[in-house]
Design a protein around this motif. Structure first.
Motif, short mmCIF file in Angstrom:
data_model
loop_
_atom_site.label_atom_id
_atom_site.label_comp_id
_atom_site.label_asym_id
_atom_site.label_seq_id
_atom_site.Cartn_x
_atom_site.Cartn_y
_atom_site.Cartn_z
N LEU A 150 39.99 34.80 34.61
CA LEU A 150 40.44 35.41 35.86
C LEU A 150 39.42 35.16 36.96
CD1 LEU A 150 41.75 38.85 34.53
CD2 LEU A 150 42.97 36.68 34.76
N GLY A 151 39.90 34.82 38.15
CA GLY A 151 39.01 34.50 39.26
C GLY A 151 38.49 35.74 39.97
N GLY A 152 37.32 35.56 40.61
CA GLY A 152 36.72 36.61 41.41
C GLY A 152 35.61 37.33 40.66
N CYS A 153 34.59 37.75 41.39
CA CYS A 153 33.49 38.50 40.79
C CYS A 153 32.79 39.32 41.85
CB CYS A 153 32.48 37.57 40.11
SG CYS A 153 31.23 38.48 39.16
N GLN A 173 32.43 28.58 40.31
CA GLN A 173 33.64 28.17 41.03
C GLN A 173 34.75 29.21 40.80
OE1 GLN A 173 35.01 24.27 39.92
NE2 GLN A 173 36.40 24.10 41.65
N LEU A 174 34.87 29.63 39.56
CA LEU A 174 35.85 30.66 39.22
C LEU A 174 35.49 31.99 39.87
CD1 LEU A 174 38.32 31.32 37.30
CD2 LEU A 174 36.59 32.07 35.66
N ALA A 175 34.20 32.32 39.86
CA ALA A 175 33.75 33.62 40.36
C ALA A 175 33.89 33.72 41.88
CB ALA A 175 32.31 33.86 39.94
N THR A 203 38.36 36.93 30.37
CA THR A 203 37.02 36.76 30.94
C THR A 203 37.13 36.33 32.39
OG1 THR A 203 34.84 35.82 30.46
CG2 THR A 203 36.73 34.33 30.21
N GLY A 204 36.01 36.03 33.00
CA GLY A 204 36.04 35.66 34.41
C GLY A 204 34.96 34.64 34.73
N GLY A 205 34.41 34.80 35.94
CA GLY A 205 34.59 35.90 36.85
C GLY A 205 34.32 37.28 36.24
N THR A 240 32.89 41.93 30.53
CA THR A 240 32.63 42.62 31.80
C THR A 240 31.13 42.73 32.05
OG1 THR A 240 32.97 44.65 33.10
CG2 THR A 240 32.78 44.91 30.70
N ASN A 241 30.78 42.77 33.34
CA ASN A 241 29.38 43.03 33.68
C ASN A 241 29.11 44.53 33.78
OD1 ASN A 241 30.33 43.82 36.28
ND2 ASN A 241 30.08 41.74 37.08
#
Ligand code: SF4
Length: 227
Positions: free
Chosen positions: A32-35, A46-48, A79-81, A107-108
């Motif tokens: 999943l994109g974004g962070c 790039q994804l984040a 996952t991500g992101g 997750t962070n």
């Protein structure tokens, strides 16, 4: 309720089989994109931070894959992101749940209220929480994405959730440049007593394919692997 199509727009990568991402299980991986952080050591930058430069994955292809292959997968990794930043992520998980497969989310830990809600609604079975290092180093380790005080507060909340649901969490840290043995020990000391912090070696971002030696930090989203 958010339009499900909007949620699926955040799906910017899919890996149909991983033997190592969820210890002891085979899983497919949905990226999943974004962070909410900006770690200078990020492998999925790039994804984040620029997910729109990556292709959208057709939801039907993933749903079909899960329906047809669920029998020989042990689970789905999200996952991500940072998946907890995705608006409406619960609706996405609800759709994936229809496969009957267990779900693990990376997750962070900086959005504990989302982790709490996903647990409460039984949308995630296991959270793999990345502890970045000592709280005092969070600003440096996350590109000033979070302060020391906020990192402490967020992870303290995550540890409380883990105490209440110990089977639903495990914790890991990546030995990125700048982290010392004392830092690793300090991070271990944050955890509730029954938890062991899994230390992963840092692999510098891949420059050429022959350098590939994937661990969880070294994955990149692959968009065209659904058959
Ligand atoms: S939390 Fe993870 S995805 Fe986000 S910037 Fe840091 S390493 Fe990258």
């Amino acid at each position: 309720m958010k339009d499900i199509a909007g949620v699926w727009d955040y799906v910017r990568g899919f890996e149909n089989l991983s033997l190592c991402d969820w210890p002891g299980r085979t899983s497919c991986i949905i990226f999943l994109g974004g962070c909410n952080l900006h770690c200078p050591t990020c492998h999925n930058h790039q994804l984040a931070w620029d997910m729109h430069s990556l292709p959208v994955i057709d939801p039907q292809r993933i749903k079909s894959y899960l329906r047809d292959r669920a029998g020989w997968l042990d689970g789905v990794t999200i996952t991500g992101g940072e998946p907890t930043t995705v608006p409406g992520v619960g609706e996405l998980l609800y759709e994936i749940r229809k496969s009957g497969l267990p779900i693990k989310m990376d997750t962070n830990g900086m959005r504990p209220e989302v982790v709490r809600d996903l647990l409460q609604y039984n949308l995630v079975d296991t959270f793999a929480v990345d502890v970045k290092g000592p709280y005092a180093k969070y600003p440096a380790l996350t590109g000033n994405g979070v302060s020391e005080i906020a990192a402490r507060a967020n992870l303290t909340r995550i540890f409380e959730l883990a105490l209440a649901r110990p089977e639903a969490f495990y914790f890991r840290i990546t030995r990125v440049p700048g982290l010392t043995e004392a830092d690793l020990a300090a991070a271990q000391d944050y955890l509730p007593l029954e938890y062991e912090l899994t230390v992963q070696n840092y692999v510098p971002p891949r420059r050429t394919p022959e350098h590939a030696k994937p661990n969880h930090e070294e994955r990149r989203p692959a968009g065209n692997v659904v058959n």
